[in-house]
Design a protein around this motif. Sequence first.
Motif, PDB file in Angstrom:
ATOM      1  N   ASN A   1      -9.929 -41.104  28.199  1.00  0.00           N
ATOM      2  CA  ASN A   1      -8.787 -40.922  27.310  1.00  0.00           C
ATOM      3  C   ASN A   1      -8.072 -42.261  27.131  1.00  0.00           C
ATOM      4  O   ASN A   1      -7.890 -43.009  28.094  1.00  0.00           O
ATOM      5  N   LYS A   2      -7.657 -42.519  25.901  1.00  0.00           N
ATOM      6  CA  LYS A   2      -6.879 -43.725  25.609  1.00  0.00           C
ATOM      7  C   LYS A   2      -5.749 -43.349  24.668  1.00  0.00           C
ATOM      8  O   LYS A   2      -5.969 -42.705  23.632  1.00  0.00           O
ATOM      9  N   LEU A   3      -4.540 -43.739  25.043  1.00  0.00           N
ATOM     10  CA  LEU A   3      -3.349 -43.527  24.219  1.00  0.00           C
ATOM     11  C   LEU A   3      -2.802 -44.904  23.879  1.00  0.00           C
ATOM     12  O   LEU A   3      -2.107 -45.532  24.684  1.00  0.00           O
ATOM     13  N   ASN A   4      -3.137 -45.394  22.690  1.00  0.00           N
ATOM     14  CA  ASN A   4      -2.815 -46.777  22.368  1.00  0.00           C
ATOM     15  C   ASN A   4      -1.312 -47.002  22.230  1.00  0.00           C
ATOM     16  O   ASN A   4      -0.826 -48.113  22.449  1.00  0.00           O
ATOM     17  N   ARG A   5      -0.563 -45.984  21.899  1.00  0.00           N
ATOM     18  CA  ARG A   5       0.889 -46.143  21.727  1.00  0.00           C
ATOM     19  C   ARG A   5       1.562 -46.530  23.041  1.00  0.00           C
ATOM     20  O   ARG A   5       2.524 -47.315  23.056  1.00  0.00           O
TER      21      ARG A   5
ATOM     22  N   SER B   1     -16.776 -33.274  12.191  1.00  0.00           N
ATOM     23  CA  SER B   1     -15.640 -32.651  11.535  1.00  0.00           C
ATOM     24  C   SER B   1     -14.534 -33.660  11.307  1.00  0.00           C
ATOM     25  O   SER B   1     -14.463 -34.695  11.972  1.00  0.00           O
ATOM     26  N   ASP B   2     -13.660 -33.313  10.378  1.00  0.00           N
ATOM     27  CA  ASP B   2     -12.507 -34.159  10.071  1.00  0.00           C
ATOM     28  C   ASP B   2     -11.379 -33.262   9.584  1.00  0.00           C
ATOM     29  O   ASP B   2     -11.612 -32.202   8.994  1.00  0.00           O
ATOM     30  N   GLY B   3     -10.144 -33.683   9.867  1.00  0.00           N
ATOM     31  CA  GLY B   3      -9.017 -32.877   9.454  1.00  0.00           C
ATOM     32  C   GLY B   3      -7.702 -33.587   9.673  1.00  0.00           C
ATOM     33  O   GLY B   3      -7.654 -34.755  10.072  1.00  0.00           O
ATOM     34  N   LEU B   4      -6.626 -32.867   9.423  1.00  0.00           N
ATOM     35  CA  LEU B   4      -5.278 -33.415   9.509  1.00  0.00           C
ATOM     36  C   LEU B   4      -4.505 -32.677  10.595  1.00  0.00           C
ATOM     37  O   LEU B   4      -4.501 -31.442  10.647  1.00  0.00           O
ATOM     38  N   LEU B   5      -3.846 -33.444  11.484  1.00  0.00           N
ATOM     39  CA  LEU B   5      -3.046 -32.893  12.563  1.00  0.00           C
ATOM     40  C   LEU B   5      -1.602 -33.369  12.450  1.00  0.00           C
ATOM     41  O   LEU B   5      -1.351 -34.523  12.095  1.00  0.00           O
ATOM     42  N   PHE B   6      -0.674 -32.479  12.793  1.00  0.00           N
ATOM     43  CA  PHE B   6       0.718 -32.874  12.986  1.00  0.00           C
ATOM     44  C   PHE B   6       0.978 -32.985  14.478  1.00  0.00           C
ATOM     45  O   PHE B   6       0.610 -32.092  15.250  1.00  0.00           O
ATOM     46  N   GLU B   7       1.606 -34.082  14.898  1.00  0.00           N
ATOM     47  CA  GLU B   7       1.862 -34.313  16.316  1.00  0.00           C
ATOM     48  C   GLU B   7       3.342 -34.574  16.558  1.00  0.00           C
ATOM     49  O   GLU B   7       3.976 -35.340  15.832  1.00  0.00           O
ATOM     50  N   THR B   8       3.870 -33.928  17.585  1.00  0.00           N
ATOM     51  CA  THR B   8       5.205 -34.241  18.075  1.00  0.00           C
ATOM     52  C   THR B   8       5.084 -34.579  19.551  1.00  0.00           C
ATOM     53  O   THR B   8       4.500 -33.824  20.321  1.00  0.00           O
ATOM     54  N   SER B   9       5.629 -35.736  19.943  1.00  0.00           N
ATOM     55  CA  SER B   9       5.387 -36.260  21.283  1.00  0.00           C
ATOM     56  C   SER B   9       6.663 -36.776  21.934  1.00  0.00           C
ATOM     57  O   SER B   9       7.581 -37.252  21.264  1.00  0.00           O
ATOM     58  N   ASN B  10       6.662 -36.678  23.253  1.00  0.00           N
ATOM     59  CA  ASN B  10       7.687 -37.272  24.097  1.00  0.00           C
ATOM     60  C   ASN B  10       6.946 -38.103  25.136  1.00  0.00           C
ATOM     61  O   ASN B  10       6.366 -37.565  26.078  1.00  0.00           O
ATOM     62  N   LEU B  11       6.941 -39.419  24.944  1.00  0.00           N
ATOM     63  CA  LEU B  11       6.155 -40.333  25.773  1.00  0.00           C
ATOM     64  C   LEU B  11       7.074 -41.247  26.581  1.00  0.00           C
ATOM     65  O   LEU B  11       8.288 -41.276  26.393  1.00  0.00           O
TER      66      LEU B  11
ATOM     67  N   ARG C   1      -1.969 -49.111  14.379  1.00  0.00           N
ATOM     68  CA  ARG C   1      -2.284 -49.373  15.778  1.00  0.00           C
ATOM     69  C   ARG C   1      -1.994 -48.171  16.685  1.00  0.00           C
ATOM     70  O   ARG C   1      -2.177 -48.247  17.891  1.00  0.00           O
ATOM     71  N   ASP C   2      -1.535 -47.082  16.092  1.00  0.00           N
ATOM     72  CA  ASP C   2      -1.252 -45.864  16.853  1.00  0.00           C
ATOM     73  C   ASP C   2      -2.468 -44.940  16.740  1.00  0.00           C
ATOM     74  O   ASP C   2      -2.659 -44.267  15.726  1.00  0.00           O
ATOM     75  N   PHE C   3      -3.294 -44.895  17.773  1.00  0.00           N
ATOM     76  CA  PHE C   3      -4.478 -44.030  17.748  1.00  0.00           C
ATOM     77  C   PHE C   3      -4.743 -43.466  19.144  1.00  0.00           C
ATOM     78  O   PHE C   3      -4.339 -44.032  20.159  1.00  0.00           O
ATOM     79  N   ASN C   4      -5.421 -42.323  19.161  1.00  0.00           N
ATOM     80  CA  ASN C   4      -5.842 -41.670  20.401  1.00  0.00           C
ATOM     81  C   ASN C   4      -7.357 -41.558  20.429  1.00  0.00           C
ATOM     82  O   ASN C   4      -7.985 -41.298  19.395  1.00  0.00           O
ATOM     83  N   ILE C   5      -7.929 -41.716  21.610  1.00  0.00           N
ATOM     84  CA  ILE C   5      -9.349 -41.475  21.829  1.00  0.00           C
ATOM     85  C   ILE C   5      -9.489 -40.447  22.954  1.00  0.00           C
ATOM     86  O   ILE C   5      -8.889 -40.607  24.013  1.00  0.00           O
TER      87      ILE C   5
ATOM     88  N   SER D   1      -0.830 -39.809  34.132  1.00  0.00           N
ATOM     89  CA  SER D   1      -1.610 -41.045  34.031  1.00  0.00           C
ATOM     90  C   SER D   1      -1.489 -41.700  32.660  1.00  0.00           C
ATOM     91  O   SER D   1      -1.557 -42.927  32.540  1.00  0.00           O
ATOM     92  N   LEU D   2      -1.319 -40.894  31.603  1.00  0.00           N
ATOM     93  CA  LEU D   2      -1.188 -41.437  30.250  1.00  0.00           C
ATOM     94  C   LEU D   2       0.264 -41.580  29.801  1.00  0.00           C
ATOM     95  O   LEU D   2       0.531 -41.985  28.688  1.00  0.00           O
ATOM     96  N   LYS D   3       1.211 -41.201  30.666  1.00  0.00           N
ATOM     97  CA  LYS D   3       2.646 -41.277  30.383  1.00  0.00           C
ATOM     98  C   LYS D   3       3.055 -40.369  29.217  1.00  0.00           C
ATOM     99  O   LYS D   3       3.837 -40.752  28.339  1.00  0.00           O
ATOM    100  N   ILE D   4       2.516 -39.155  29.232  1.00  0.00           N
ATOM    101  CA  ILE D   4       2.888 -38.147  28.242  1.00  0.00           C
ATOM    102  C   ILE D   4       3.786 -37.129  28.930  1.00  0.00           C
ATOM    103  O   ILE D   4       3.350 -36.401  29.832  1.00  0.00           O
ATOM    104  N   ASN D   5       5.033 -37.063  28.520  1.00  0.00           N
ATOM    105  CA  ASN D   5       5.941 -36.056  29.063  1.00  0.00           C
ATOM    106  C   ASN D   5       5.694 -34.696  28.412  1.00  0.00           C
ATOM    107  O   ASN D   5       5.590 -33.677  29.094  1.00  0.00           O
ATOM    108  N   ASP D   6       5.585 -34.685  27.093  1.00  0.00           N
ATOM    109  CA  ASP D   6       5.226 -33.489  26.327  1.00  0.00           C
ATOM    110  C   ASP D   6       4.539 -33.945  25.054  1.00  0.00           C
ATOM    111  O   ASP D   6       4.988 -34.899  24.405  1.00  0.00           O
TER     112      ASP D   6
END
Length: 243
Positions: free
Chosen positions: A221-225, A139-149, A194-198, A111-116
């Motif tokens: 869920n919202k995937l703005n990308r 809470s707040d922190g830093l994440l590394f993300e790798t995506s295939n959309l 403009r690249d954000f996730n909710i 539904s969100l077009k996330i392959n991985d």
Amino acid sequence: MKYVFALLLILTTFTTASAQFSDSVHYYGKFASMGSINTTQDGRAYLLNNSFKVGVSKKKISLNGSGGWIYGQQDGTLTNNDFASALDFSLFRSVRQIYYWGLATYDKSYSLKINDRFQGGAGIAYNLLDSKKAYLSLSDGLLFETSNLFLEDTIPDIYHTFRNSFRLLYKFVIHDIVVIDGAHFLQNSLSLGRDFNIKSTSNLSILLNKWLSITATLTYNKLNRTGRENLLFNYGLTVEKYF
């Protein structure tokens, strides 16, 4: 799928080690099954939402693993085939007002077009309320993300980014019968505004006994990308046990 196996391996290793070297280990398990079916003369739609969570904790550290699968169709057309898994730990959560957390997630979503997509990172959290019947944490922190959309359903978009991850977590128990809890995330890319996730999940549970409840869940869920979002409302049974 290699990320899923890695998460399960870490959880199993931690659980085994804890059981061997500590007499004050506590375990937690939760399973929820929800769904809906709507059949009329004009069409048919159904949605199945299954999720689980397991955890092990000691006085200063806790580790949780969770997963979920959402599947749905409308008039024979696939609408949801979404899988998510997560592994998180908290350090000093039960003994300090300020504690540390780490997180690793892997998900796929039709539904969100996330392959991985894989995310991993850590941060700091603050308990505003922390009692048996009222819990509220920021809470707040830093994440590394790798995506295939997928962009516009067919255009592949493979990328890496660092994100700031802000979370609101809460749980309130009313008269030992009604439980309101939720987790809400805002994840902004540090390189593209403009690249954000909710991610937002809210639960309302009515306890039938200590381990069984009727639960209604609202998930957004919202995937703005990719310009994709979903809103799900389900109700069903939840089995929850501390031991």
